[in-house]
Design an enzyme around this catalytic site. Structure first.
Site, PDB file in Angstrom:
ATOM      1  N   CYS A 163     -93.423  10.141   7.298  1.00 51.67           N
ATOM      2  CA  CYS A 163     -94.494   9.539   6.491  1.00 51.67           C
ATOM      3  C   CYS A 163     -94.931   8.145   6.931  1.00 51.67           C
ATOM      4  CB  CYS A 163     -94.065   9.500   5.021  1.00 51.67           C
ATOM      5  SG  CYS A 163     -93.578  11.107   4.357  1.00 51.67           S
TER       6      CYS A 163
ATOM      7  N   LYS B  73    -101.433   7.770  -2.247  1.00 48.01           N
ATOM      8  CA  LYS B  73    -100.316   7.471  -1.366  1.00 48.01           C
ATOM      9  C   LYS B  73    -100.783   6.709  -0.137  1.00 48.01           C
ATOM     10  CE  LYS B  73     -96.173   9.520   0.624  1.00 48.01           C
ATOM     11  NZ  LYS B  73     -95.313  10.709   0.669  1.00 48.01           N
TER      12      LYS B  73
END
Length: 525
Positions: free
Chosen positions: A77, A125
């Protein structure tokens, strides 16, 4: 007459300014990026696209450009997003793991758009700034080459919730999508500035397995019958697995630490894959809500829409789930771009990666680049106009990984049909080479069969990055970071580390594990 002339001159000047502003707004497109998490890029084109209904990705494919060979620059990520936001390879920003990424003051392409007059908003996010993710996650990364095996993750499992009318499973993502569409309707639609919107989704990233406690990782593939119905179960493939004994040692380590070394029935594997595809369908619907808001407000015709992901999801390929791997399921990302002046229905074979988005977005907005970038603009590859420079895009992409679940720094170079994967210093761990034209499943490592190809690709890789030196730098960083964390805990260290999720059986073998850590930590740098 002088007053009248001055008034006329002032009026002409104001009209020119107004015209320039209007022209700028017409020629500078709005930019909307939707970035999902863990979306397998192979689902964005055939044959992968047939396994699950993704109507809005299909919409972008029909009216825009689909990049068939788009890759993450780091299959996890935070480092992946760091590359996308900075336009630089992760070894240049030292984005080593989910805890160590970009500084807060790093200039992103969104910052440059705002400075150039764009109205900007970032929702959902983001995950590119240092300091986030769990303590367990960072300890796992720091101690990855300590000589013991760790079982860090819960066993991957599917979980069915709700019924045929249950649509909103990932509620946080839906809330962020609602916020994004409200902003489009209430703010962007009434603005006289061009706008740039980023929406970060968590889907289709697996959910935390709650039964394993608060520090559990994400190993639950959760969906409802509503989304599962979008999946063509008869098209789900059962991945080929090598026997554990035949695995590359790094892949073996990953399989064990991802808790995938046990027995899985074919039914379990198919179910996990089906649930994952259903989660992709839910993410696609969120993209659709954004596109619908742009269409209903009349903004779509002057808006560039970009859909991509930080990395993919193995979904039980190579006896693994999650990412953290250079295999296609993990490293291949979707990249679809639609907008004014761009070609429709175009499929681009060019090898590209997420660092290319920084210069691409700036190119579309007419904003000058600042400093040196690792990426190259994709606009010449998809623009209808011949005015753009047809400067050759490199015929390779680089991805690298320095985080948890993998016990050596990993480097992947894609060039032509080849995928070359090498590790650490290039000597201590054997490399892998796959011919993706003949071996789409990446089962047959042909590195010893084609030594000339391996030598050529390794030379090319070393011209891009001095990877043995980078691996050494990461090794030193890991030791120093773990040592500082250990000292900060003082007498609480043994208690804290014994209760992290990462140890196979720390409490029953404290002495042996402490000795392994000490030997690693206080050995020579």
């Amino acid at each position: 007459n002088a007053v009248m002339n001055a008034s006329v001159f002032a009026l002409i000047f104001l009209l020119q300014i107004c015209c320039q502003c209007n022209c700028q707004n017409v020629t500078r497109p709005n930019i909307v990026m939707v970035m999902s998490d863990a979306f397998d890029g192979r689902l964005s084109f055939d044959p992968g696209s047939k396994v699950v209904q993704l109507p809005y990705i299909n919409y972008l494919r029909e009216l825009g450009s689909t990049f068939l060979n788009a890759y993450t620059n780091s299959p996890i990520c935070c480092p992946s997003r760091a590359a996308m936001w900075s336009g630089q390879f992760v070894h240049l920003t030292q984005s080593w793991n989910n805890f160590k990424c970009l500084d807060e003051n790093t200039t992103t392409w969104m910052d440059l758009l705002e400075k150039s007059g764009y109205l900007t908003n970032m929702i959902g996010k983001l995950d590119y700034i240092s300091g986030s993710h769990s303590v367990s996650n960072r300890i796992e990364a720091w101690t990855r080459d300590v000589q013991f095996l760790l079982r860090q993750e819960g066993r991957p499992v599917p979980e069915l919730v709700g019924n045929m009318s249950t649509v909103k499973i990932m509620r946080k993502d839906w809330q962020n999508t609602d916020e994004a569409t409200r902003w489009i309707r209430q703010t962007a639609a009434s603005s006289h500035q061009p706008f740039a919107l980023y929406l970060g989704l968590n889907l289709p990233h697996p959910y935390k397995t709650e039964s394993l406690g608060p520090i559990a990782g994400g190993s639950t593939f959760r969906t409802s019958p509503y989304w599962l119905k979008k999946v063509s179960s008869e098209l789900i493939t059962v991945p080929k697995w090598l026997p554990m004994a035949a695995m590359h040692p790094v892949d073996y380590y990953s399989t064990v630490t991802k808790n995938c070394s046990g027995v899985f029935t074919e039914e379990e594997v198919v179910s996990i894959r089906a649930f994952y595809y259903a989660m992709c369908a839910e993410a696609d619907a969120m993209l659709g809500q954004v596109i619908s808001a742009l269409r209903q407000t009349g903004l779509l015709s002057n808006t560039v829409v970009i859909f991509t992901a930080d990395h993919g999801e193995l979904a039980m390929e190579h006896r693994q789930f999650y990412k953290m791997s250079m295999f296609e399921g993990s490293s291949h990302v979707p990249l679809l771009i639609m907008g004014p002046g761009l070609m429709s229905g175009l499929q681009v074979n060019q090898l590209v990666s997420l660092v290319d988005l920084y210069p691409t977005v700036l190119d579309m907005a007419g904003v000058s680049q600042v400093g040196s970038l690792s990426g190259h603009s994709l606009l010449p590859l998809m623009s209808k106009s011949s005015a753009f420079s047809k400067k050759q895009h490199p015929d390779w992409v680089l991805s690298e990984y320095h985080g948890c679940n993998v016990n050596a720094s990993t480097y992947m170079l894609r060039s032509e049909q080849w995928k070359y994967i090498t590790y650490a210093d290039g000597l201590s761990v054997s490399p892998q080479l796959f011919d993706l034209t003949l071996d789409k499943d990446e089962i047959h490592n042909v590195v010893h069969k084609f030594p000339d190809v391996q030598a050529h690709l390794d030379k090319l890789l070393r011209s891009i990055v001095d990877y043995p030196q980078v691996s050494a730098a990461v090794h030193i960083y890991n030791k120093k970071a773990f040592g500082a964390w250990r000292r900060s805990l003082g007498k609480n260290y043994s208690h804290v580390i014994a209760n992290l999720r990462w140890h196979v059986d720390w409490q029953n073998d404290v002495i042996a594990n402490e000795r392994a850590v000490d030997e690693w930590l206080y050995g020579s740098f």
